[in-house]
Design an enzyme around this catalytic site. Structure first.
Site, PDB file in Angstrom:
ATOM      1  N   GLU A 162       0.799  -1.245   0.000  1.00  0.00           N
ATOM      2  CA  GLU A 162       0.000   0.000   0.000  1.00  0.00           C
ATOM      3  C   GLU A 162       0.827   1.289   0.000  1.00  0.00           C
ATOM      4  O   GLU A 162       0.613   2.166   0.833  1.00  0.00           O
ATOM      5  CB  GLU A 162      -0.972  -0.007   1.184  1.00  0.00           C
ATOM      6  CG  GLU A 162      -1.922  -1.204   1.169  1.00  0.00           C
ATOM      7  CD  GLU A 162      -2.932  -1.192   2.324  1.00  0.00           C
ATOM      8  OE1 GLU A 162      -2.809  -0.367   3.228  1.00  0.00           O
ATOM      9  OE2 GLU A 162      -3.846  -2.043   2.297  1.00  0.00           O
ATOM     10  N   ASN A 203       2.287  -5.293  -3.126  1.00  0.00           N
ATOM     11  CA  ASN A 203       0.872  -5.582  -2.833  1.00  0.00           C
ATOM     12  C   ASN A 203       0.095  -4.291  -2.605  1.00  0.00           C
ATOM     13  O   ASN A 203       0.548  -3.407  -1.865  1.00  0.00           O
ATOM     14  CB  ASN A 203       0.833  -6.443  -1.554  1.00  0.00           C
ATOM     15  CG  ASN A 203      -0.515  -7.088  -1.283  1.00  0.00           C
ATOM     16  OD1 ASN A 203      -1.055  -7.775  -2.147  1.00  0.00           O
ATOM     17  ND2 ASN A 203      -1.051  -6.884  -0.084  1.00  0.00           N
ATOM     18  N   HIS A 239     -10.169  -6.262  -2.236  1.00  0.00           N
ATOM     19  CA  HIS A 239     -11.267  -6.092  -1.281  1.00  0.00           C
ATOM     20  C   HIS A 239     -12.372  -5.422  -2.094  1.00  0.00           C
ATOM     21  O   HIS A 239     -12.346  -4.212  -2.297  1.00  0.00           O
ATOM     22  CB  HIS A 239     -10.843  -5.194  -0.119  1.00  0.00           C
ATOM     23  CG  HIS A 239      -9.779  -5.818   0.731  1.00  0.00           C
ATOM     24  ND1 HIS A 239     -10.044  -6.882   1.564  1.00  0.00           N
ATOM     25  CD2 HIS A 239      -8.456  -5.550   0.875  1.00  0.00           C
ATOM     26  CE1 HIS A 239      -8.926  -7.226   2.187  1.00  0.00           C
ATOM     27  NE2 HIS A 239      -7.948  -6.437   1.783  1.00  0.00           N
ATOM     28  N   GLU A 267      -6.032 -10.684  -1.171  1.00  0.00           N
ATOM     29  CA  GLU A 267      -6.854 -10.419   0.018  1.00  0.00           C
ATOM     30  C   GLU A 267      -8.337 -10.386  -0.350  1.00  0.00           C
ATOM     31  O   GLU A 267      -9.100  -9.540   0.126  1.00  0.00           O
ATOM     32  CB  GLU A 267      -6.435  -9.082   0.665  1.00  0.00           C
ATOM     33  CG  GLU A 267      -4.959  -9.020   0.993  1.00  0.00           C
ATOM     34  CD  GLU A 267      -4.547  -7.784   1.801  1.00  0.00           C
ATOM     35  OE1 GLU A 267      -5.422  -7.062   2.318  1.00  0.00           O
ATOM     36  OE2 GLU A 267      -3.327  -7.557   1.911  1.00  0.00           O
ATOM     37  N   ASP A 269     -12.105 -10.408  -0.712  1.00  0.00           N
ATOM     38  CA  ASP A 269     -13.403 -10.532  -0.046  1.00  0.00           C
ATOM     39  C   ASP A 269     -14.399  -9.700  -0.834  1.00  0.00           C
ATOM     40  O   ASP A 269     -14.011  -8.781  -1.553  1.00  0.00           O
ATOM     41  CB  ASP A 269     -13.384 -10.169   1.456  1.00  0.00           C
ATOM     42  CG  ASP A 269     -12.679  -8.873   1.804  1.00  0.00           C
ATOM     43  OD1 ASP A 269     -12.538  -7.995   0.926  1.00  0.00           O
ATOM     44  OD2 ASP A 269     -12.285  -8.720   2.977  1.00  0.00           O
TER      45      ASP A 269
END
Ligand code: XIL
Length: 355
Positions: A162, A203, A239, A267, A269
């Protein structure tokens, strides 16, 4: 199993066939439909989850599900700076070592997350006083101590996490303030020196909703490659939300593939309540839309070149341990298992994505 055999088994169990040896029948056709006999471990690429060290310790159902379903493991928080390195001369390996031991005992790949982030920093770092050389040394020592500790056990690392804002500018993190943006390149070099066999990833999130951010990330990793900085992969956190368009998700994946790097959906979801509606309830319609989105993401991923399929990792395991309701203070159901450890429609969506 053939249709005939399946029908016979259903009939037999309906009749309560007392002498039938159920141990030879895998799986029980009444409680487990044949299409669900596979687990996520059987997917044609690694399929992982971010796991929580204290839940693994305290909750046997959670642990059993993790062991049963996944072929890859990421520590949700146990390998972050604040957990591993709480004081300048103190490292706390307990949680991370437990996760690594569980993964190793069950033949699972371990993905390390994360060597460098602007969050999860202990106060000794945020309060650290030192010149550029001292900060460089802090960065290098942390990375090399952590990577060295897990050398030969952790297959891959999110080296930097990030680093960008959604508008594509560098986040003004403590690392950028103290070391400038090129600390990113040195972080990769330090990691490579400490374990030449570990695959190294950049990432981040937002590739699917911000073109500016996506472009900035692609420019960064392309320039690292061109300069000969050791980078092997790009992590798309993903996400996302049930109503994100397939076109946007496809653009995120396709542009990552174009870098030639391995691509990790790292990651995943799929939120059902992105608008933070406090009274939303979980309905069959939402469950089905979520299943369809899981399926289309998995399908798009399965279509990329095999050599670039590092895997898909979901962030947490069940709706009961998802970070989303906590982080955004709202009801939500982002994962393929419900809080009772049961498979949701989303689970079948994942399996259907590779059919
Ligand atoms: C989250 C964890 O799930 C939470 O438990 C913690 O409080 C904050 O971090 N992007 C990342 C992950 O890279 O490390 C974050 O994990 C979720 C967003």
């Amino acid at each position: 199993m053939t249709k005939k055999l399946f029908a016979a088994l259903v009939l037999a169990s309906l009749l309560g066939c007392a002498n039938m040896d159920h141990t030879t029948l895998m799986p029980d056709p009444v409680t487990t439909p044949p299409s669900n006999s596979a687990t996520l471990k059987d997917m044609p690429f690694p399929f992982g989850a971010a796991v929580n060290a204290s839940l693994l310790r305290s909750n046997a159902s959670y642990k059993a599900l993790v062991v049963k379903e996944f072929s890859s493991i990421t520590a949700e928080n146990a390998m972050k700076f604040g957990t591993l390195h709480p004081a300048e001369s103190t490292y706390n390996w307990t949680d991370a070592d437990e996760i690594v031991a569980l993964a190793q005992a069950n033949g699972k790949r371990i993905h390390g997350h994360t060597l460098n982030w602007y969050k999860s920093l202990p106060t000794w770092v945020t309060n650290f006083q030192g010149d550029t050389q001292a900060w460089e040394n802090l960065l290098k020592t942390h990375i090399q101590t952590v990577v060295g500790h897990f050398k030969g056990k952790v297959a891959s690392w999110d080296v930097v996490n990030e680093a960008f804002e959604d508008d594509g500018t560098y986040r003004n993190s403590i690392w950028v303030q103290k070391l400038g943006t090129d600390y990113i390149a040195r972080a990769f070099q330090y990691a490579r020196q400490a374990d030449p066999d570990a695959l190294l990833f950049y990432n981040d999130y937002g590739h699917e909703y911000s073109t500016a951010k996506r472009t900035a990330i692609l420019n960064l990793v392309t320039s690292l490659k061109t300069r000969g900085i050791p980078i092997d992969g790009l992590g798309l956190q993903m996400h996302t939300r049930y109503n994100q368009t397939d076109a946007n998700i496809s653009a995120a994946i396709t542009s990552a593939v174009a870098t030639g790097l391995k691509v990790h959906i790292s990651e995943l979801d799929i939120a059902l309540n992105p608008d933070n509606n406090q009274s939303l309830t979980y309905t069959a319609s939402l469950a089905d839309q979520q299943a369809a989105k899981y399926k289309s993401i998995v399908k798009m991923y399965y279509a990329i070149p095999k050599a670039q399929q590092f895997g898909i990792t979901i962030w947490n395991v069940t709706d009961g341990d998802s970070w989303i309701p906590v982080e955004y203070n709202r009801p939500d159901w982002p994962l393929p298992f419900d809080r009772n450890y049961q498979r949701k429609a989303a689970y079948q969506g994942i399996l259907d994505g590779v059919k």
